[in-house]
Design a protein around this motif. Structure first.
Motif, short mmCIF file in Angstrom:
data_model
loop_
_atom_site.label_atom_id
_atom_site.label_comp_id
_atom_site.label_asym_id
_atom_site.label_seq_id
_atom_site.Cartn_x
_atom_site.Cartn_y
_atom_site.Cartn_z
N GLN A 145 -3.40 7.30 11.62
CA GLN A 145 -2.69 7.33 10.33
C GLN A 145 -1.19 7.09 10.52
O GLN A 145 -0.57 6.36 9.76
CB GLN A 145 -2.94 8.67 9.62
CG GLN A 145 -4.37 8.80 9.08
CD GLN A 145 -4.64 10.16 8.47
OE1 GLN A 145 -4.28 11.20 9.03
NE2 GLN A 145 -5.29 10.17 7.31
N VAL A 146 -0.64 7.73 11.54
CA VAL A 146 0.78 7.48 11.85
C VAL A 146 1.00 6.01 12.17
O VAL A 146 1.94 5.37 11.66
CB VAL A 146 1.24 8.37 13.04
CG1 VAL A 146 2.64 7.97 13.49
CG2 VAL A 146 1.17 9.85 12.68
N LEU A 147 0.11 5.45 12.97
CA LEU A 147 0.24 4.03 13.33
C LEU A 147 0.08 3.12 12.11
O LEU A 147 0.77 2.11 11.99
CB LEU A 147 -0.80 3.67 14.41
CG LEU A 147 -0.58 4.32 15.78
CD1 LEU A 147 -1.82 4.13 16.67
CD2 LEU A 147 0.65 3.74 16.48
N GLY A 148 -0.83 3.49 11.20
CA GLY A 148 -1.03 2.69 9.99
C GLY A 148 0.24 2.64 9.14
O GLY A 148 0.67 1.56 8.69
N LEU A 149 0.85 3.80 8.93
CA LEU A 149 2.11 3.84 8.17
C LEU A 149 3.21 3.08 8.90
O LEU A 149 3.99 2.34 8.29
CB LEU A 149 2.56 5.29 7.95
CG LEU A 149 1.69 6.16 7.03
CD1 LEU A 149 2.19 7.60 7.04
CD2 LEU A 149 1.69 5.60 5.60
N MET A 153 0.85 -1.21 0.00
CA MET A 153 0.00 0.00 0.00
C MET A 153 0.88 1.25 0.00
O MET A 153 1.87 1.32 0.73
CB MET A 153 -0.90 0.02 1.25
CG MET A 153 -1.97 -1.07 1.25
SD MET A 153 -2.90 -1.14 2.83
CE MET A 153 -3.98 0.29 2.67
N THR A 154 0.50 2.24 -0.80
CA THR A 154 1.23 3.51 -0.80
C THR A 154 0.86 4.32 0.44
O THR A 154 -0.13 4.02 1.13
CB THR A 154 0.85 4.34 -2.04
OG1 THR A 154 -0.54 4.70 -1.92
CG2 THR A 154 1.08 3.56 -3.33
N ASP A 155 1.64 5.37 0.70
CA ASP A 155 1.30 6.26 1.81
C ASP A 155 -0.14 6.74 1.69
O ASP A 155 -0.91 6.71 2.65
CB ASP A 155 2.23 7.49 1.82
CG ASP A 155 3.59 7.18 2.45
OD1 ASP A 155 3.89 5.99 2.66
OD2 ASP A 155 4.33 8.15 2.71
N ALA A 210 7.24 7.64 10.35
CA ALA A 210 5.81 7.60 10.02
C ALA A 210 5.13 8.91 10.44
O ALA A 210 4.31 9.47 9.70
CB ALA A 210 5.14 6.41 10.71
N TYR A 211 5.49 9.39 11.61
CA TYR A 211 4.94 10.66 12.10
C TYR A 211 5.27 11.79 11.13
O TYR A 211 4.42 12.63 10.79
CB TYR A 211 5.49 10.95 13.50
CG TYR A 211 4.99 12.25 14.10
CD1 TYR A 211 3.89 12.26 14.95
CD2 TYR A 211 5.61 13.46 13.80
CE1 TYR A 211 3.43 13.45 15.50
CE2 TYR A 211 5.15 14.66 14.32
CZ TYR A 211 4.06 14.64 15.19
OH TYR A 211 3.61 15.82 15.71
N ALA A 212 6.53 11.81 10.68
CA ALA A 212 6.97 12.90 9.79
C ALA A 212 6.21 12.88 8.47
O ALA A 212 5.96 13.94 7.88
CB ALA A 212 8.47 12.77 9.55
N ARG A 213 5.81 11.71 8.00
CA ARG A 213 5.08 11.66 6.73
C ARG A 213 3.64 12.15 6.87
O ARG A 213 3.04 12.57 5.91
CB ARG A 213 5.14 10.25 6.16
CG ARG A 213 6.52 9.93 5.56
CD ARG A 213 6.44 8.86 4.50
NE ARG A 213 5.97 7.60 5.06
CZ ARG A 213 6.74 6.78 5.78
NH1 ARG A 213 8.00 7.08 6.00
NH2 ARG A 213 6.26 5.66 6.25
N VAL A 214 3.11 12.13 8.07
CA VAL A 214 1.76 12.66 8.30
C VAL A 214 1.82 14.15 8.64
O VAL A 214 1.00 14.95 8.17
CB VAL A 214 1.05 11.89 9.43
CG1 VAL A 214 -0.29 12.54 9.80
CG2 VAL A 214 0.82 10.44 9.00
#
Ligand code: ZN
Length: 415
Positions: free
Chosen positions: A402-406, A1-3, A345-349
């Protein structure tokens, strides 16, 4: 899955997570009444596609375990609820997601704007005891996994979701999961720690000082009686002096706090009649300790302080009892892979990396750290924890999910 696919899939669970959170907050899961919440979590784990099982608390096993706290209450019939997301491959890193279903009492229900277990919503805020600490975290971690599972993904290493009891008094729910064999390459506790990852925490000691006086008629109090309630003032003063010594030279990272070690006299009970000199008084306190220190050493210091107060008056007798938390602090290295991966992951959200922080509270993370499992806290934005009108931001529930999902995708790998 993509971001983007992960973020969209988790965002689509916002309503499901809010519904779960409301039902959890409406369940008043104070100590001894956790089961209503655990039944809700068992249903939520099943609805997320997980294999649900119970981990019963075993009083004898807990009392014999390293890291256990003394407890006087009955734990028979209590359970943790675990949801297993089975691995579809053997190539990833395994993970535990942990949250506690128990909450502290409302402190004073009459002071709340809305009843503490009514799950009142106002805009982005959901109010209620336990909304932030930490039923929103349970909703977020379950929603994140549900989103990935409903998208057809499966992890490349086992993922274990734990809804535990007794975090607010002993940590024995989480400890029981570990005694039951829970192991993983990392653990994330979805406590209300937004905008940062918590990597260090103090330990906590609960103690109870039973002060004895000499009862007499109040009219002759000055000659015959000795009041246990007034005597407790002297005990508290000696404990405050100990607290001041403990805060004199804090080690890093707790030197960043003005007052890292807090003594809290949380409950006082004594006497039985306004016209009788109080024969007894019990002072129940919480005191913290730095990581690396032994709770037994702090117990000795507490006993010495109480003995010092008692020595000031020959009529005063005071005995220290232990019931509840007797736990060490914990620290996780900033370079641990789980800290870096969760930060990524946090940084991507959010577009920036989270701060890495210490907390002057304790969490169940210590049990995992003691067992060799790096454990950190991260979760939704809760406010007024343990206070009046506790609340959590619903948007932060989705964002932390969302952070947790990534993070789950990157840490475990998806098949
Ligand atoms: Zn908590």
């Amino acid at each position: 899955m993509t971001d983007a696919e992960v973020l969209d899939a988790v965002a689509a669970e916002a309503g499901w997570m809010e519904d779960l959170l409301v039902r959890l907050v409406e369940a008043p899961t104070v100590l001894g009444a956790e089961e209503e919440g655990q039944a809700i979590m068992a249903g939520a784990f099943a609805d997320a596609g997980l294999a649900v099982r119970s981990v019963a608390l075993d009083a004898d096993a807990l009392r014999a375990a390293p890291g256990a706290a003394p407890f006087s209450w009955d734990v028979d019939g209590k359970r943790n609820v675990v949801g297993d997301w089975a691995a579809a491959a053997g190539t990833g890193r395994s993970l535990i997601l942990n949250g506690h279903v128990d909450v502290v009492p409302p402190a004073e229900a009459a002071l709340w704007t809305h009843p503490p277990f009514s799950a009142h919503r106002d805009g982005d805020w959901l109010y209620g005891r336990g909304a932030g600490d930490m039923k929103a975290g349970l909703a977020a971690m379950t929603g994140a996994v549900r989103a990935l599972a409903r998208a057809g993904a499966a992890p490349a290493a086992p993922v274990e979701l734990q809804s535990v009891v007794e975090e607010e008094c002993t940590g024995h729910g989480a400890l029981q999961c570990l005694l039951d064999g829970a192991r993983a390459d990392a653990c994330v506790l979805t406590e209300p720690h937004p905008d940062h990852i918590t990597v260090a925490q103090v330990g906590v000691l609960w103690f109870h000082v039973d002060v004895s006086g000499v009862p007499a008629h109040a009219a002759r109090a000055s000659r015959l009686g000795f009041d246990a309630i007034e005597a407790a003032y002297g005990v508290l003063a000696a404990l405050r002096a100990l607290e001041a010594r403990l805060n004199a030279d804090p080690p890093a990272p707790f030197d960043a706090f003005e007052h890292p070690i807090n003594l809290n006299p949380g409950v006082i009970a004594g006497g039985d009649w306004p016209s009788t000199v109080a024969a007894s008084c019990t002072l129940s306190c919480r005191l913290a300790l730095y990581p690396g220190e032994d709770p037994a050493d702090l117990q000795a210091q507490v006993e010495a302080a109480v003995a010092e107060a008692a020595a000031a008056d020959e009529r005063l007798t005071a005995r220290v009892r232990y019931d509840g938390f007797a736990c060490e602090g914990a620290v996780v290295d900033h370079a641990e892979p789980v800290v870096i991966a969760l930060g990524d992951a946090y940084a991507r959200v959010h577009g920036e990396r989270p701060a890495l922080q210490a907390t002057t509270a304790t969490t169940d993370a210590r049990h995992f750290v003691r067992s060799g499992i790096p454990a950190v806290c991260f979760g939704p934005r809760g406010e007024r924890i343990h206070g009046i009108d506790e609340r959590v931001s619903l948007r932060s529930v989705t964002e932390s999910a969302q952070v947790l999902g990534l993070f789950v995708r990157d840490w475990c790998g998806l098949v």
